[in-house]
Design a protein around this motif. Structure first.
Motif, PDB file in Angstrom:
ATOM      1  N   ASP A   7       0.805  -1.255  -0.019  1.00 38.18           N
ATOM      2  CA  ASP A   7      -0.007  -0.151   0.021  1.00 38.18           C
ATOM      3  C   ASP A   7       0.879   1.317  -0.047  1.00 38.18           C
ATOM      4  N   HIS A   9       0.516   3.619  -2.287  1.00 37.09           N
ATOM      5  CA  HIS A   9      -0.300   4.685  -2.793  1.00 37.09           C
ATOM      6  C   HIS A   9       0.304   5.790  -3.492  1.00 37.09           C
ATOM      7  N   ASP A  35      -1.188  -2.234  -4.601  1.00 40.42           N
ATOM      8  CA  ASP A  35      -1.522  -0.832  -4.337  1.00 40.42           C
ATOM      9  C   ASP A  35      -0.506   0.164  -4.258  1.00 40.42           C
ATOM     10  N   HIS A  62      -6.298  -0.799  -5.965  1.00 39.77           N
ATOM     11  CA  HIS A  62      -6.355   0.430  -6.686  1.00 39.77           C
ATOM     12  C   HIS A  62      -5.289   0.401  -7.914  1.00 39.77           C
ATOM     13  N   HIS A 121      -2.983  -9.192  -1.735  1.00 39.07           N
ATOM     14  CA  HIS A 121      -3.151  -8.121  -1.378  1.00 39.07           C
ATOM     15  C   HIS A 121      -4.239  -7.875  -0.125  1.00 39.07           C
ATOM     16  N   HIS A 159      -4.121  -3.848   2.291  1.00 38.49           N
ATOM     17  CA  HIS A 159      -5.064  -3.566   1.996  1.00 38.49           C
ATOM     18  C   HIS A 159      -6.008  -2.877   3.082  1.00 38.49           C
ATOM     19  N   HIS A 161      -4.337  -1.332   5.581  1.00 37.55           N
ATOM     20  CA  HIS A 161      -3.506  -0.330   6.111  1.00 37.55           C
ATOM     21  C   HIS A 161      -3.326  -0.188   7.640  1.00 37.55           C
TER      22      HIS A 161
HETATM   23 ZN    ZN Z   1      -4.495   0.308  -0.099  1.00 40.84          ZN
END
Ligand code: ZN
Length: 250
Positions: A7, A9, A35, A62, A121, A159, A161
């Motif tokens: 993650d 991002h 992600d 994402h 994920h 996923h 976080h």
């Molecule tokens: Zn995420």
């Protein structure tokens, strides 16, 4: 030793901080649970850094949404997915680097297995979407038991976080401070490794784990989240929430 990150991002400042810390830890291999993009302002740079540094990277919801479309996303999240598509989609004038970057995102795998370790994920039942939440220990034991039943030994996820461990007896362990260590032991375990680029456990520092001889260590890395927030705010209206949450870690 392996490092496992997730993650990102599109938060370049957090990813660079984590990679810098990892480079001093004697890590042989980095795995990423997906992600890479979404929410943050630097998707291209983050995909390039992941490609360069990670031997495995999985598809996150994402990443999938940028390649396809944002299904079931809130408005702030889907707004950024469409922005990310604009930044990443390759047209006829695209360079080889841009095409290769896009193809890398398109072809990310859904799972990775290694010596009884399963990496996904989100969840082994639904690799992209199912949330395994710390609160499920109280409110949805059945779901966790079903997931543990199909887990061979250790299942590593991102996923949500929220870094945490869920044992075979459906007990929740919260890692707490940076440097917290856990022996994985004989019993099955679901391990959420937390998020590099958008932590949601009220600690704004980037989170990841290292794994050596079945000893898991959580790490927290301070980074200049103010720079990431500034870039988000510079995108205009509608990005305030994404900018603000980085400073509080939720
Ligand atoms: Zn995420």
């Amino acid at each position: 030793m392996r490092a496992i990150i997730s993650d990102i991002h599109a938060n370049k400042e957090a990813l660079e901080g984590v990679l810098r810390t990892i480079s001093g830890q004697g890590v042989d291999e980095i795995w990423c649970l997906g992600d890479i993009v979404g929410y943050g302002p630097d998707p291209n740079d983050c995909v390039d850094l992941i490609r360069k540094n990670c031997s495995v990277c999985l598809m996150g919801n994402h990443d999938w949404a940028v390649v396809h479309s944002p299904v079931g996303f809130n408005s702030a999240a889907s707004r950024m997915i469409y922005r990310t598509k604009e930044w990443m989609l390759v047209g006829e004038q695209a360079t080889d680097t841009e095409r290769e970057r896009w193809q890398y995102l398109v072809n990310l795998p859904l799972r990775h297995t290694h010596d009884g370790y399963l990496m996904v994920h989100a969840s082994p039942r639904s690799e992209l979407t199912e949330y395994i939440l710390p609160t499920d220990v109280h409110y949805d034991r059945g779901k966790l038991l079903e997931i543990l039943a199909i887990t061979e030994r250790f299942c590593f996820v991102g996923h949500t976080h929220i870094p945490c461990l869920i044992t075979e007896d459906v007990e929740l362990i919260t890692p707490g401070k940076s440097g917290a260590r856990f022996e994985l032991g004989e019993k099955k375990m679901i391990v959420n490794i937390g998020s590099v680029g958008q932590p949601r456990d009220m600690d704004h520092r980037a989170c990841y784990v290292t794994l050596q001889d079945e000893v898991l260590t959580y790490h927290r890395v301070p980074y200049r989240f103010g720079r990431t927030s500034e870039k988000l705010l510079a995108l205009g209206e509608g990005y305030e929430m994404l900018a603000h949450r980085l400073s509080v870690g939720r």
